[in-house]
Design a protein around this motif. Structure first.
Motif, PDB file in Angstrom:
ATOM      1  N   ALA A  49       0.813  -1.209   0.000  1.00 40.38           N
ATOM      2  CA  ALA A  49       0.000   0.000   0.000  1.00 40.38           C
ATOM      3  C   ALA A  49       0.849   1.263   0.000  1.00 40.38           C
ATOM      4  CB  ALA A  49      -0.922   0.013   1.224  1.00 40.38           C
ATOM      5  N   HIS A  50       0.295   2.289  -0.647  1.00 42.20           N
ATOM      6  CA  HIS A  50       0.817   3.651  -0.543  1.00 42.20           C
ATOM      7  C   HIS A  50      -0.338   4.487   0.015  1.00 42.20           C
ATOM      8  CE1 HIS A  50       4.327   2.395  -2.624  1.00 42.20           C
ATOM      9  NE2 HIS A  50       3.795   2.348  -3.832  1.00 42.20           N
ATOM     10  N   MET A  51      -0.521   4.424   1.317  1.00 46.10           N
ATOM     11  CA  MET A  51      -1.659   5.097   1.945  1.00 46.10           C
ATOM     12  C   MET A  51      -1.219   6.346   2.690  1.00 46.10           C
ATOM     13  SD  MET A  51      -3.912   2.040   3.673  1.00 46.10           S
ATOM     14  CE  MET A  51      -2.612   1.655   4.884  1.00 46.10           C
ATOM     15  N   GLN A  52      -1.748   7.483   2.289  1.00 50.03           N
ATOM     16  CA  GLN A  52      -1.606   8.671   3.110  1.00 50.03           C
ATOM     17  C   GLN A  52      -2.424   8.446   4.379  1.00 50.03           C
ATOM     18  OE1 GLN A  52      -2.821  11.951   0.590  1.00 50.03           O
ATOM     19  NE2 GLN A  52      -1.099  11.672  -0.815  1.00 50.03           N
ATOM     20  N   TYR A  53      -1.992   9.042   5.463  1.00 46.45           N
ATOM     21  CA  TYR A  53      -2.637   8.742   6.746  1.00 46.45           C
ATOM     22  C   TYR A  53      -4.093   9.201   6.773  1.00 46.45           C
ATOM     23  CZ  TYR A  53      -3.718   8.519  11.687  1.00 46.45           C
ATOM     24  OH  TYR A  53      -4.310   8.220  12.892  1.00 46.45           O
ATOM     25  N   HIS A  54      -4.941   8.306   7.275  1.00 46.59           N
ATOM     26  CA  HIS A  54      -6.360   8.628   7.467  1.00 46.59           C
ATOM     27  C   HIS A  54      -6.847   7.846   8.680  1.00 46.59           C
ATOM     28  CE1 HIS A  54     -10.576   9.416   6.714  1.00 46.59           C
ATOM     29  NE2 HIS A  54     -10.270  10.163   5.664  1.00 46.59           N
ATOM     30  N   GLU A  55      -7.524   8.519   9.587  1.00 41.40           N
ATOM     31  CA  GLU A  55      -8.001   7.863  10.810  1.00 41.40           C
ATOM     32  C   GLU A  55      -8.924   6.688  10.513  1.00 41.40           C
ATOM     33  OE1 GLU A  55      -9.722  10.652  13.481  1.00 41.40           O
ATOM     34  OE2 GLU A  55      -7.819  11.638  13.965  1.00 41.40           O
ATOM     35  N   LYS A  56      -9.772   6.824   9.495  1.00 41.83           N
ATOM     36  CA  LYS A  56     -10.688   5.741   9.153  1.00 41.83           C
ATOM     37  C   LYS A  56      -9.929   4.516   8.657  1.00 41.83           C
ATOM     38  CE  LYS A  56     -14.870   8.392   8.017  1.00 41.83           C
ATOM     39  NZ  LYS A  56     -15.861   8.715   6.954  1.00 41.83           N
ATOM     40  N   ALA A  57      -8.840   4.748   7.961  1.00 45.06           N
ATOM     41  CA  ALA A  57      -8.034   3.624   7.480  1.00 45.06           C
ATOM     42  C   ALA A  57      -7.417   2.881   8.654  1.00 45.06           C
ATOM     43  CB  ALA A  57      -6.941   4.134   6.536  1.00 45.06           C
ATOM     44  N   LEU A  58      -6.862   3.616   9.607  1.00 43.33           N
ATOM     45  CA  LEU A  58      -6.260   2.981  10.777  1.00 43.33           C
ATOM     46  C   LEU A  58      -7.312   2.238  11.594  1.00 43.33           C
ATOM     47  CD1 LEU A  58      -3.830   2.446  12.534  1.00 43.33           C
ATOM     48  CD2 LEU A  58      -4.218   4.628  13.686  1.00 43.33           C
ATOM     49  N   LYS A  59      -8.499   2.815  11.729  1.00 39.56           N
ATOM     50  CA  LYS A  59      -9.575   2.159  12.472  1.00 39.56           C
ATOM     51  C   LYS A  59      -9.991   0.860  11.794  1.00 39.56           C
ATOM     52  CE  LYS A  59     -14.227   2.893  14.328  1.00 39.56           C
ATOM     53  NZ  LYS A  59     -15.377   3.839  14.443  1.00 39.56           N
TER      54      LYS A  59
END
Length: 275
Positions: free
Chosen positions: A96-106
């Motif tokens: 993955a190349h994911m910019q940080y997002h709270e929903k993604a971490l959750k």
């Protein structure tokens, strides 16, 4: 992956899917379907994602999930990406190349998934990014944008500044990935520690990095297995391999370019743990 057209991309992805399929049929990988961890291997593009992939293809119980590298950009709709994050099964890893997002971490935490985030010196990332845009994948809009400039210095400045709907400013991208490095739920690993002596790194640091990763995902390796895995991580066969060396910016950039770059992204260099 050097792509002159869409057909080149399809050929590459087809051959990779075949390789992934046969790897998933190995005895340990089949066992991983019941007992293996779920893992996301995240990084800023051109930070060495394929180094992590190479490692995980050597580990027991682990297999590639078969999906393309997940890209998550915070300015775009996130819901389709969350469904992909929720689809990872036991014994699978996702690039993955994911910019940080709270929903993604959750979503990652809810799905009982481990995340490993790889970081690299932003100056080497920038040079690798330029090489990829300019020489590797000429099918994208950013290729036409960057190659419209004559000198390397102008091209580097263009990547830093970006262009709307073509290329996001480099310093802004660095800032959007940074929160992954500050989360207690994420294991952050440096490219420079993982690459090992074949890429100009240190053998002991490489072994310690691999141990940290295995501890994070609850996979055990004895010393012989550890050394064997480490010897196979670094590979020039990666589809996006350039030089894969540490501190390439020092020998490549002119003194003028170094001075400008160190000043321009000084905050990001420091926050990522590089001087």
């Amino acid at each position: 992956m050097k792509a002159k057209n869409s057909l080149d991309k399809y050929r590459y992805y087809f051959s990779k899917r075949i390789e992934i399929f046969f790897h998933s049929l190995k005895k340990s990988q089949i066992k991983g379907r019941k007992h293996g961890p779920k893992v996301i291997l995240n990084s800023l593009p051109k930070s060495g994602t394929h180094l992590l992939e190479s490692l995980f293809l050597q580990l027991p119980l682990m297999r590639h999930c078969g999906k393309k590298t997940l890209r998550l950009e915070t300015q775009n709709p996130i819901e389709p990406k969350l469904r992909v994050l929720s689809s990872i099964k036991k014994g699978q890893f996702l690039l993955a190349h994911m910019q940080y997002h709270e929903k993604a971490l959750k979503t990652i935490n809810t799905n009982n998934t481990k995340i490993i985030h790889l970081v690299r010196d932003p100056r080497d990332v920038l040079l690798s990014h330029l090489n990829y845009i300019e020489k590797m994948d000429i099918t994208q809009k950013s290729h036409r944008f960057i190659t419209s400039y004559d000198s390397r210095f102008e091209k580097l400045k263009a990547i830093i500044e970006g262009k709307k709907d073509v290329l996001e400013p480099f310093d802004e991208v660095l800032d959007k990935f940074l929160p992954w490095t500050q989360s207690d739920e994420v294991l952050c690993i440096k490219f420079e520690n993982l690459i090992g002596p074949n890429g100009g790194g240190d053998k002991h640091k490489q072994e310690e990095a691999v141990k940290s990763i295995c501890n994070h995902i609850s996979i055990e390796l004895n010393q012989d297995q550890l050394e064997n895995v480490c010897n196979k991580i670094y590979s020039v066969k990666s589809s996006t391999f350039n030089k894969g060396k540490i501190g390439n910016w020092r020998s490549t950039l002119s003194e003028e370019e170094k001075k400008w770059l160190n000043k321009t992204i000084e905050n990001q260099i420091t926050k990522y743990g590089y001087k």
